[in-house]
Design an enzyme around this catalytic site. Structure first.
Site, PDB file in Angstrom:
ATOM      1  N   LYS A 121      42.669  36.080  37.052  1.00 42.43           N
ATOM      2  CA  LYS A 121      42.858  35.963  35.641  1.00 42.43           C
ATOM      3  C   LYS A 121      44.393  35.746  35.109  1.00 42.43           C
ATOM      4  O   LYS A 121      44.670  34.916  34.451  1.00 42.43           O
ATOM      5  CB  LYS A 121      42.170  37.179  34.827  1.00 42.43           C
ATOM      6  CG  LYS A 121      40.774  37.034  34.879  1.00 42.43           C
ATOM      7  CD  LYS A 121      39.707  38.439  35.708  1.00 42.43           C
ATOM      8  CE  LYS A 121      38.412  37.729  35.488  1.00 42.43           C
ATOM      9  NZ  LYS A 121      37.463  38.710  36.235  1.00 42.43           N
TER      10      LYS A 121
ATOM     11  N   TRP B 194      32.072  45.810  33.594  1.00 46.27           N
ATOM     12  CA  TRP B 194      32.517  46.162  34.696  1.00 46.27           C
ATOM     13  C   TRP B 194      33.002  47.320  35.369  1.00 46.27           C
ATOM     14  O   TRP B 194      32.790  47.631  36.307  1.00 46.27           O
ATOM     15  CB  TRP B 194      34.255  45.409  34.654  1.00 46.27           C
ATOM     16  CG  TRP B 194      34.158  43.887  34.768  1.00 46.27           C
ATOM     17  CD1 TRP B 194      34.393  43.121  33.595  1.00 46.27           C
ATOM     18  CD2 TRP B 194      33.460  42.859  35.693  1.00 46.27           C
ATOM     19  NE1 TRP B 194      34.168  41.744  33.973  1.00 46.27           N
ATOM     20  CE2 TRP B 194      33.705  41.730  35.304  1.00 46.27           C
ATOM     21  CE3 TRP B 194      32.906  43.126  37.004  1.00 46.27           C
ATOM     22  CZ2 TRP B 194      33.138  40.608  36.003  1.00 46.27           C
ATOM     23  CZ3 TRP B 194      32.488  42.026  37.653  1.00 46.27           C
ATOM     24  CH2 TRP B 194      32.753  40.805  37.184  1.00 46.27           C
TER      25      TRP B 194
ATOM     26  N   ASP C  80      41.144  49.411  37.204  1.00 50.01           N
ATOM     27  CA  ASP C  80      40.716  47.930  37.172  1.00 50.01           C
ATOM     28  C   ASP C  80      41.436  47.062  36.361  1.00 50.01           C
ATOM     29  O   ASP C  80      40.967  46.813  35.211  1.00 50.01           O
ATOM     30  CB  ASP C  80      39.055  47.913  37.295  1.00 50.01           C
ATOM     31  CG  ASP C  80      38.878  46.278  37.470  1.00 50.01           C
ATOM     32  OD1 ASP C  80      39.526  45.598  37.744  1.00 50.01           O
ATOM     33  OD2 ASP C  80      37.575  46.020  37.260  1.00 50.01           O
TER      34      ASP C  80
HETATM   35  C1  LIG Z   1      36.718  39.511  36.900  1.00 55.38           C
HETATM   36  C2  LIG Z   1      36.513  40.938  37.033  1.00 55.38           C
HETATM   37  C3  LIG Z   1      35.914  41.538  38.048  1.00 55.38           C
HETATM   38  C4  LIG Z   1      35.575  40.911  39.006  1.00 55.38           C
HETATM   39  O1  LIG Z   1      36.531  40.109  39.915  1.00 55.38           O
HETATM   40  P1  LIG Z   1      35.837  39.416  41.225  1.00 55.38           P
HETATM   41  O2  LIG Z   1      37.427  38.733  41.769  1.00 55.38           O
HETATM   42  O3  LIG Z   1      35.271  38.272  40.971  1.00 55.38           O
HETATM   43  O4  LIG Z   1      35.168  40.496  41.971  1.00 55.38           O
HETATM   44  C5  LIG Z   1      36.230  43.035  38.058  1.00 55.38           C
HETATM   45  N1  LIG Z   1      36.655  43.683  37.239  1.00 55.38           N
HETATM   46  C6  LIG Z   1      37.343  43.296  35.950  1.00 55.38           C
HETATM   47  C7  LIG Z   1      37.800  43.796  34.922  1.00 55.38           C
HETATM   48  C8  LIG Z   1      37.153  41.775  35.753  1.00 55.38           C
HETATM   49  O5  LIG Z   1      37.686  41.173  34.731  1.00 55.38           O
END
Ligand SMILES: *Cc1c(COP(=O)(O)O)cnc(C)c1O
Length: 361
Positions: free
Chosen positions: A197, A102, A173
């Site tokens: 999540k 990521w 993030d």
């Molecule tokens: C799932 C995830 C993403 C991507 O998320 P989307 O909503 O599918 O764009 C980005 N960063 C992290 C840390 C993630 O777990």
């Protein structure tokens, strides 16, 4: 019957939240329509929006000089929106701490809009993956911001500390560990998280941004990509993702009823510890991450004999333990145990793993 769902995302939602949404689906608040079918400008929806923001502010102890935005799209949009909004001032480059897949996506996107100093932050220690010593990071004191990924959802690597940046705004993030433990918001310039999540359904992304960072956007960007546009309009510039926002609000209320982020943090630590303890003691399963930075949310593991992977997945699924396959880029298994995973789900997983190892070991 509902499974224990270990999917990394979209992930399990708390059952009481789904039940309330089901109860209210046809006739929400006596309106004779669902929340999806009423105007985002109605007083009723406005109340939902304001309550969700107030509850999130309370849960995360967000100070008044931070804006909370409820935006369309996923965390991946933020890989672009962050540099577009923060690299247009006097400082035109950023530092990105790289701990895995990521982080690397954030690097690739930021490079399109400015300078990126990529800091390798994942090393091998005692034959395991570990976050490198912060003293070894070569950060640029003139960077517009430092970006990091507090929890690498795929690798299963989590920072158990907040990086020191010497006054450079810190961007996180937090897609896969927001609301999983108490944090000090004032250490951050900007936090973002895709909802699917730990917050709600996909299609919604929450951004928490310090007000003084709203005035350094690159001039050419579309107004819908500017944080300031959304900040000035309460995230209701256009038709918001109303159902996702409503569900996120129900999740926030559930979190408060469960005792808030401090209580969840203790529960999450306990859930993860018992799974790691079992894996380490089993002699049949292994986890490749150094104990100093093992994720409390996403726990990857391998079977000693990988030819048993298929049987493990088929039998776990049959036992009501859903979605344990690892990410397609790394293989093996992964148990994602976000806030909505009850402790009983982790106990059921350990029982299954123990029995599978006994029969096949
Ligand atoms: C799932 C995830 C993403 C991507 O998320 P989307 O909503 O599918 O764009 C980005 N960063 C992290 C840390 C993630 O777990």
């Amino acid at each position: 019957m509902r499974n224990y769902n270990f999917c990394s995302g979209p992930a399990a939602l708390p059952e009481p939240v789904l039940r309330q949404a089901q109860e209210e689906l046809l006739d929400w608040r006596g309106m004779g329509a669902s929340v999806m079918e009423v105007s985002h400008r109605s007083a009723e929806f406005d109340a939902v929006a304001k309550q969700a923001e107030a509850d999130l502010r309370e849960l995360m102890a967000i100070p008044a000089n931070y804006k909370v935005l409820f935006l369309h799209g996923g965390a991946s949009h933020q890989f672009g929106m962050v540099p577009l909004n923060l690299l247009g001032g006097a400082k035109t480059s950023c530092d990105i701490l790289d701990t895995g897949i990521w982080s690397e996506k954030a690097v690739a996107e930021a490079k399109r809009y400015g300078g990126v100093n990529t800091v390798k932050a994942l090393v091998q220690r005692d034959g395991l993956f570990a976050i490198s010593e912060p003293a070894s990071w070569k950060l640029d004191s003139n960077a517009a911001y430092v970006h990091y990924t507090p929890n690498e959802t795929i690798g299963g690597v989590e920072y158990h500390f907040i990086p020191e940046t010497g006054g450079v705004p810190l961007v996180a993030d937090m897609s896969s560990n927001i609301l999983s433990r108490p944090i000090d918001i004032e250490k951050f310039g900007l936090i973002y998280a895709g909802a699917q999540k730990n917050i709600g359904p996909s299609g919604l992304t929450v951004v928490v941004v310090r007000e003084d960072l709203l005035d350094q956007a690159l001039p050419f960007i579309p107004s819908m990509y500017r944080y300031k546009t959304h900040a000035e309009h309460g995230s209701l510039v256009n038709t918001a993702p109303t159902f996702a926002w409503y569900l996120a609000g129900l999740v926030f209320q559930w979190l408060k009823a469960e005792g808030g982020v401090a209580a969840l943090g203790e529960r999450n630590a306990r859930k993860a510890q018992k799974l790691y303890d079992y894996i380490d003691a089993s002699g049949f399963y292994s986890n490749p991450i150094h104990p100093s930075c093992r994720s409390r949310m996403n726990i990857p593991f391998r079977l000693a004999d990988e030819s048993l992977n298929k049987a493990f997945l088929v039998e776990s699924e049959a036992a009501g333990l859903m979605a344990l396959a690892g990410h397609r880029s790394v293989g093996g298994m992964r148990a994602s145990i976000y806030n909505a995973m009850p402790e009983a789900g982790v106990d059921a997983l350990i029982d299954f793993m123990r029995e599978f190892a006994r029969v096949n070991g």
